[in-house]
Design a protein around this motif. Structure first.
Motif, short mmCIF file in Angstrom:
data_model
loop_
_atom_site.label_atom_id
_atom_site.label_comp_id
_atom_site.label_asym_id
_atom_site.label_seq_id
_atom_site.Cartn_x
_atom_site.Cartn_y
_atom_site.Cartn_z
N CYS A 21 -11.18 2.72 8.60
CA CYS A 21 -9.92 2.71 7.75
C CYS A 21 -10.22 1.39 6.79
O CYS A 21 -9.93 1.54 5.56
CB CYS A 21 -8.90 2.53 8.45
N GLN A 22 -10.81 0.37 7.31
CA GLN A 22 -11.08 -0.58 6.50
C GLN A 22 -12.20 -0.24 5.28
O GLN A 22 -11.87 -0.60 4.04
CB GLN A 22 -11.81 -1.86 7.37
N HIS A 23 -13.20 0.41 5.61
CA HIS A 23 -14.05 1.20 4.77
C HIS A 23 -13.17 2.16 3.65
O HIS A 23 -13.79 1.96 2.59
CB HIS A 23 -15.09 2.21 5.64
N LEU A 24 -12.26 2.92 4.02
CA LEU A 24 -11.76 3.75 3.42
C LEU A 24 -10.79 3.04 2.44
O LEU A 24 -10.89 3.34 1.28
CB LEU A 24 -10.79 4.66 4.12
N GLN A 25 -10.26 1.77 2.90
CA GLN A 25 -9.37 1.31 2.05
C GLN A 25 -10.02 0.27 1.15
O GLN A 25 -9.78 0.02 -0.09
CB GLN A 25 -8.49 0.13 2.77
N SER A 26 -11.24 -0.02 1.40
CA SER A 26 -12.23 -0.84 0.30
C SER A 26 -12.57 0.28 -0.88
O SER A 26 -13.02 0.01 -1.80
CB SER A 26 -13.60 -1.24 1.04
N LYS A 27 -12.29 1.50 -0.59
CA LYS A 27 -12.63 2.57 -1.59
C LYS A 27 -11.32 2.88 -2.44
O LYS A 27 -10.97 4.13 -2.80
CB LYS A 27 -13.31 3.83 -1.07
N ASN A 28 -10.19 2.29 -2.01
CA ASN A 28 -8.94 2.40 -2.52
C ASN A 28 -8.29 3.59 -2.05
O ASN A 28 -7.54 4.47 -2.80
CB ASN A 28 -9.04 2.31 -4.10
N GLU A 29 -8.30 4.07 -0.93
CA GLU A 29 -7.81 5.16 -0.29
C GLU A 29 -7.05 4.73 0.83
O GLU A 29 -7.61 3.97 1.83
CB GLU A 29 -8.67 6.11 0.37
N TYR A 30 -5.64 4.52 0.75
CA TYR A 30 -4.69 4.12 1.47
C TYR A 30 -3.64 4.72 2.24
O TYR A 30 -3.28 4.71 3.40
CB TYR A 30 -3.83 3.21 0.64
N VAL A 31 -3.32 6.31 1.56
CA VAL A 31 -2.49 6.97 2.25
C VAL A 31 -2.60 7.70 3.51
O VAL A 31 -2.37 7.50 4.49
CB VAL A 31 -1.86 7.87 1.26
N LEU A 32 -4.04 8.20 3.14
CA LEU A 32 -4.60 9.13 4.48
C LEU A 32 -5.12 8.23 5.43
O LEU A 32 -4.80 8.27 6.78
CB LEU A 32 -5.69 9.99 4.08
#
Length: 109
Positions: A21-32
């Motif tokens: 999730c840290q990786h996903l959020q670093s790519k600006n994906e927050y909802v999923l």
């Protein structure tokens, strides 16, 4: 002290979920990623809570919640894979680990 396989595996899985999730959020994906984070970390929290259950019925109830969270987590992994947020290899590995947790939880009850 006797080791609890479900607690150990669910904790290690939760660590992987947090890092993913840290990786996903670093790519600006927050909802999923937030949904994935909540369900993926909840498996171990519920399993640990079950270890302090007041009765057998309470234990089974809490382990069933852990199982439901694991099944929900599988959904988020599949969705993240299909939408291209997770690479196929990473998603398949996470899904396999989550499926193992489901089997362990069902067997442990």
């Amino acid at each position: 002290m006797k080791k609890n396989v479900i607690q150990d595996k669910s904790f290690q899985f939760a660590v992987r979920v947090v890092r993913c999730c840290q990786h996903l959020q670093s790519k600006n994906e927050y909802v999923l990623s937030k949904q994935f984070l909540r369900s993926g970390t909840s498996i171990g929290a519920n399993a640990r809570e079950a270890s302090q259950a007041a009765s057998k019925k309470d234990f089974i109830y809490k382990m069933n919640i852990a199982l439901k969270e694991a099944v929900e987590t599988q959904y988020w992994i599949e969705l993240l894979k299909e939408t291209g947020y997770l690479k196929e290899e990473e998603a398949n590995n996470l899904h396999t680990n989550c499926t193992e947790l489901c089997k362990n939880i069902v067997h442990y009850q």
